[in-house]
Design an enzyme around this catalytic site. Structure first.
Site, PDB file in Angstrom:
ATOM      1  N   ALA A  89       5.124   3.222  -1.882  1.00  0.00           N
ATOM      2  CA  ALA A  89       6.136   2.944  -2.902  1.00  0.00           C
ATOM      3  C   ALA A  89       5.695   3.432  -4.273  1.00  0.00           C
ATOM      4  O   ALA A  89       4.501   3.526  -4.562  1.00  0.00           O
ATOM      5  CB  ALA A  89       6.417   1.442  -2.962  1.00  0.00           C
ATOM      6  N   PHE A  90       6.660   3.727  -5.129  1.00  0.00           N
ATOM      7  CA  PHE A  90       6.386   3.886  -6.552  1.00  0.00           C
ATOM      8  C   PHE A  90       6.257   2.485  -7.149  1.00  0.00           C
ATOM      9  O   PHE A  90       7.009   1.581  -6.787  1.00  0.00           O
ATOM     10  CB  PHE A  90       7.508   4.646  -7.254  1.00  0.00           C
ATOM     11  N   ASN A 133      13.051   6.388  -3.436  1.00  0.00           N
ATOM     12  CA  ASN A 133      11.764   6.393  -2.733  1.00  0.00           C
ATOM     13  C   ASN A 133      11.461   5.055  -2.063  1.00  0.00           C
ATOM     14  O   ASN A 133      11.071   5.013  -0.888  1.00  0.00           O
ATOM     15  CB  ASN A 133      10.632   6.732  -3.699  1.00  0.00           C
ATOM     16  N   TYR A 164      11.753  -2.348  -9.607  1.00  0.00           N
ATOM     17  CA  TYR A 164      10.616  -2.264  -8.682  1.00  0.00           C
ATOM     18  C   TYR A 164      10.599  -3.453  -7.733  1.00  0.00           C
ATOM     19  O   TYR A 164      10.582  -3.297  -6.501  1.00  0.00           O
ATOM     20  CB  TYR A 164       9.304  -2.185  -9.458  1.00  0.00           C
ATOM     21  N   PHE A 184      -0.802  -9.803  -5.058  1.00  0.00           N
ATOM     22  CA  PHE A 184      -0.943 -10.108  -6.467  1.00  0.00           C
ATOM     23  C   PHE A 184      -1.675  -8.908  -7.091  1.00  0.00           C
ATOM     24  O   PHE A 184      -1.258  -7.777  -6.874  1.00  0.00           O
ATOM     25  CB  PHE A 184      -1.575 -11.485  -6.645  1.00  0.00           C
ATOM     26  N   HIS A 215      -3.483  -0.627 -14.647  1.00  0.00           N
ATOM     27  CA  HIS A 215      -4.159  -1.846 -14.206  1.00  0.00           C
ATOM     28  C   HIS A 215      -5.253  -2.239 -15.197  1.00  0.00           C
ATOM     29  O   HIS A 215      -5.983  -1.389 -15.722  1.00  0.00           O
ATOM     30  CB  HIS A 215      -4.744  -1.660 -12.810  1.00  0.00           C
ATOM     31  N   ILE A 247      -4.851  -6.632 -26.128  1.00  0.00           N
ATOM     32  CA  ILE A 247      -4.450  -7.916 -25.547  1.00  0.00           C
ATOM     33  C   ILE A 247      -3.041  -8.210 -26.037  1.00  0.00           C
ATOM     34  O   ILE A 247      -2.824  -8.423 -27.232  1.00  0.00           O
ATOM     35  CB  ILE A 247      -5.396  -9.054 -25.967  1.00  0.00           C
TER      36      ILE A 247
END
Length: 329
Positions: free
Chosen positions: A75-76, A92, A141, A169, A189, A207
């Site tokens: 998946a995207f 997709n 998504y 997660f 990420h 942050i």
């Protein structure tokens, strides 16, 4: 078993390929290399460059490789892009997956393991998050992943498809031997971004929000090692023996870490200072997201090997230190 790993050159898929081999299975990889890396797949593993939604590509693989089960990691997964380019994500993530499932059924392959996401829940009503929570995705998504889950339930009922859907997660870390790891472009990420800030590959780490109702004011997230994720996908195989089996599992450690805790852990593991910039909250960021994975542990015998986020970061650091340019492609 002969297992077709769709998206097997990507981050989670490539780690699952290695775990399949370790467990005595025979993986075969299909990946169009839009986000995957050919170097992430060992040369001795059958590799096909193609699209999951193309039956002219998929059907011969299923027949020639005598595939017993298909795993889908293709998946995207950029949430922001899914909002600005939803057509790309529906094509997709849902339409191509539907074509893959149709081809599987046409060729008599009726076992499927799906990489889903905790984003299908949207903003949770309670914590920790259990599988029975209402699913109310807040972006395309998450919606496309939920649409596939609903399609799988219908196919199980109508056609006897047996499937498992794993709601992840925050996947993190790298192979313990440092041979493969995380290499996204763009990278979104947190752990690799903080490592890049520690090594000077990026100016700082931002942050987003320091006034949340959490112990240190920053968001809490559940980081689970990529190899722990992969092992759960293999542990579910026995559950798919019965036609029409429908399995849903959350995968996380259940112990969340804040953004500041991740930054501090990266500094401790790397021995380097991380430059930090505090910024305003991002719209749609919940204060906390973490899993209740007791169902997967009880039903699959799934054991979480990496329970301390510093151990997860140590594997990521080993990969990034040895491969500052990722796979170099």
């Amino acid at each position: 078993m002969n297992v077709l790993v769709v998206g097997g050159a990507g981050y989670i898929g490539s780690h699952c390929v290695r775990q399949l081999q370790a467990a005595g299975h025979r993986p075969v990889v299909l990946d169009n290399l839009v986000f995957g890396h050919r170097k992430a797949v060992a040369p001795d593993i059958p590799f096909y460059d193609g699209d999951l939604g193309d039956p002219d590509v998929v059907a011969p693989i299923l027949k020639d490789e005598k595939i017993d089960l298909v795993m889908h990691f293709a998946a995207f997964a950029y949430v922001g892009e899914s909002v600005t380019e939803p057509r790309k994500y529906y094509e997709n993530n849902f339409v191509a997956t539907l074509r893959l499932l149709e081809t599987m059924l046409d060729e008599g392959v009726n076992k499927f393991v799906f990489s889903s996401t905790c984003a299908t829940y949207g903003e949770p009503e309670t914590l920790p998050m259990v599988e029975s929570l209402p699913q109310k995705p807040i972006n395309p998504y998450g919606q496309t992943k939920l649409d596939v889950e609903n399609c799988l339930k219908a196919f199980a009922h109508a056609y006897g498809l047996s499937f498992a859907a794993f709601r992840y997660f925050n996947a993190a870390g790298a192979a313990e031997d440092g041979s493969i790891g995380e290499d996204h472009d763009p990278e979104t990420h947190l752990i690799p971004l903080v490592i890049d800030a520690a090594t000077g590959r990026r100016e700082n780490i931002k942050i987003f929000g320091t006034d949340y109702d959490t112990p240190d004011g920053t968001c809490l997230r559940d980081y689970v090692h990529v190899d722990d994720l992969a092992r759960a996908h293999i542990a579910v195989f026995e559950k798919l023996a019965e036609p029409g089996a429908s399995c849903f599992y959350n995968l996380g450690t259940g112990t969340p870490n804040s953004v500041r805790e991740i930054i501090n852990a990266v500094e401790e593991v790397t021995g380097k200072k991380v430059p930090v910039v505090e910024a305003d909250r991002r719209p749609g960021d919940p204060p906390a997201l973490y899993a209740d994975s007791s169902k997967a542990q009880a039903e699959l015998g799934w054991e979480i090997k990496f329970t301390d986020v510093k151990d997860i970061i140590a594997t990521a650091w080993k990969w990034h230190e040895a491969n500052p340019d990722g796979f170099g492609d």
